[in-house]
Design a protein around this motif. Structure first.
Motif, PDB file in Angstrom:
ATOM      1  N   VAL A   3       0.852  -1.187   0.000  1.00 17.53           N
ATOM      2  CA  VAL A   3       0.000   0.000   0.000  1.00 17.53           C
ATOM      3  C   VAL A   3       0.889   1.238   0.000  1.00 17.53           C
ATOM      4  O   VAL A   3       1.754   1.387   0.862  1.00 17.53           O
ATOM      5  N   ILE A   4       0.683   2.111  -0.960  1.00 15.26           N
ATOM      6  CA  ILE A   4       1.456   3.336  -1.095  1.00 15.26           C
ATOM      7  C   ILE A   4       0.801   4.462  -0.318  1.00 15.26           C
ATOM      8  O   ILE A   4       1.464   5.243   0.360  1.00 15.26           O
ATOM      9  N   LEU A   5      -0.509   4.543  -0.401  1.00 13.61           N
ATOM     10  CA  LEU A   5      -1.281   5.623   0.204  1.00 13.61           C
ATOM     11  C   LEU A   5      -2.688   5.102   0.436  1.00 13.61           C
ATOM     12  O   LEU A   5      -3.184   4.301  -0.358  1.00 13.61           O
ATOM     13  N   SER A   6      -3.321   5.543   1.508  1.00 11.20           N
ATOM     14  CA  SER A   6      -4.690   5.089   1.764  1.00 11.20           C
ATOM     15  C   SER A   6      -5.547   6.218   2.321  1.00 11.20           C
ATOM     16  O   SER A   6      -5.022   7.214   2.834  1.00 11.20           O
ATOM     17  N   ALA A   7      -6.835   6.037   2.217  1.00  8.13           N
ATOM     18  CA  ALA A   7      -7.809   6.978   2.769  1.00  8.13           C
ATOM     19  C   ALA A   7      -9.057   6.202   3.138  1.00  8.13           C
ATOM     20  O   ALA A   7      -9.372   5.177   2.522  1.00  8.13           O
ATOM     21  N   THR A   8      -9.763   6.696   4.143  1.00 11.09           N
ATOM     22  CA  THR A   8     -11.010   6.073   4.585  1.00 11.09           C
ATOM     23  C   THR A   8     -12.074   7.152   4.738  1.00 11.09           C
ATOM     24  O   THR A   8     -11.792   8.234   5.263  1.00 11.09           O
ATOM     25  N   VAL A   9     -13.265   6.855   4.265  1.00 11.41           N
ATOM     26  CA  VAL A   9     -14.415   7.747   4.437  1.00 11.41           C
ATOM     27  C   VAL A   9     -15.554   6.939   5.044  1.00 11.41           C
ATOM     28  O   VAL A   9     -15.567   5.717   4.956  1.00 11.41           O
ATOM     29  N   GLN A  10     -16.492   7.648   5.652  1.00  9.04           N
ATOM     30  CA  GLN A  10     -17.692   6.987   6.163  1.00  9.04           C
ATOM     31  C   GLN A  10     -18.882   7.384   5.316  1.00  9.04           C
ATOM     32  O   GLN A  10     -19.004   8.540   4.902  1.00  9.04           O
ATOM     33  N   VAL A  11     -19.732   6.407   5.073  1.00 10.59           N
ATOM     34  CA  VAL A  11     -20.948   6.607   4.280  1.00 10.59           C
ATOM     35  C   VAL A  11     -22.098   5.976   5.051  1.00 10.59           C
ATOM     36  O   VAL A  11     -21.976   4.846   5.528  1.00 10.59           O
ATOM     37  N   SER A  12     -23.186   6.706   5.165  1.00 10.67           N
ATOM     38  CA  SER A  12     -24.415   6.138   5.708  1.00 10.67           C
ATOM     39  C   SER A  12     -25.299   5.812   4.510  1.00 10.67           C
ATOM     40  O   SER A  12     -25.565   6.675   3.674  1.00 10.67           O
ATOM     41  N   VAL A  13     -25.737   4.570   4.417  1.00 11.23           N
ATOM     42  CA  VAL A  13     -26.506   4.131   3.247  1.00 11.23           C
ATOM     43  C   VAL A  13     -27.837   4.884   3.212  1.00 11.23           C
ATOM     44  O   VAL A  13     -28.665   4.728   4.107  1.00 11.23           O
ATOM     45  N   PRO A  14     -28.054   5.705   2.175  1.00 10.84           N
ATOM     46  CA  PRO A  14     -29.321   6.432   2.082  1.00 10.84           C
ATOM     47  C   PRO A  14     -30.448   5.554   1.544  1.00 10.84           C
ATOM     48  O   PRO A  14     -30.199   4.554   0.868  1.00 10.84           O
ATOM     49  N   PHE A  15     -31.659   5.958   1.825  1.00 10.14           N
ATOM     50  CA  PHE A  15     -32.842   5.203   1.405  1.00 10.14           C
ATOM     51  C   PHE A  15     -32.861   4.976  -0.106  1.00 10.14           C
ATOM     52  O   PHE A  15     -33.162   3.878  -0.572  1.00 10.14           O
ATOM     53  N   HIS A  16     -32.496   6.004  -0.892  1.00 10.59           N
ATOM     54  CA  HIS A  16     -32.574   5.884  -2.349  1.00 10.59           C
ATOM     55  C   HIS A  16     -31.523   4.943  -2.940  1.00 10.59           C
ATOM     56  O   HIS A  16     -31.581   4.631  -4.122  1.00 10.59           O
ATOM     57  N   ASP A  17     -30.571   4.475  -2.117  1.00  7.05           N
ATOM     58  CA  ASP A  17     -29.575   3.500  -2.584  1.00  7.05           C
ATOM     59  C   ASP A  17     -30.023   2.056  -2.381  1.00  7.05           C
ATOM     60  O   ASP A  17     -29.299   1.128  -2.727  1.00  7.05           O
TER      61      ASP A  17
END
Length: 139
Positions: A3-17
């Motif tokens: 792994v050279i570089l990493s990032a993490t994000v948080q997502v809350s699953v929306p109803f329309h998904d």
């Protein structure tokens, strides 16, 4: 491949998904990959606008995805993106996990290649600007 570089994000699953059963529709995971990929590219100061300004586009030429588990409406997800290859192409691996338990739900990868804006030709190696942007993580 390390792994050279990493990032993490948080997502809350929306109803329309979600589908009518409340399960995240499989195609939406690619959008979650995109959110994490943008965070990764921002981290090395070579996001899509910076790519375009440097004279290159980076279209995705390959996508692979596996769905060992599914997510549901309002589930909080951690979406991890890891840059694992950069010399000839950008290969980014993804892992989507339940934020509460850490259990892996989805994994995948994308491959992008540099295309010169002026000629429209694909580059067989990444342009020098990418090495410059990644230098702090390569040395």
């Amino acid at each position: 491949m390390g792994v050279i570089l990493s990032a993490t994000v948080q997502v809350s699953v929306p109803f329309h998904d979600c589908d009518p059963m409340g399960i995240t529709w499989h195609g939406n995971y690619l959008r979650y990959f995109e959110v994490a990929r943008c965070a990764l590219l921002d981290k090395c100061h070579y996001n899509y606008r910076e790519m375009e300004a440097s004279g290159y586009r980076w279209p995705i030429i390959d996508v692979r995805i596996r769905y060992p588990q599914s997510s549901t409406f309002e589930q909080l997800l951690d979406v991890h993106a890891e840059l694992v290859e950069w010399e000839q192409r950008l290969r980014i691996r993804y892992r989507i996990c339940d934020a509460a338990t850490g259990k892996r739900l989805v994994k995948g990868e994308t491959v992008q290649v540099a295309v010169a804006n002026d000629s429209g030709e694909m580059c067989f190696e990444s342009p020098p600007v990418l090495r410059e942007k990644l230098a702090p993580w390569l040395d």
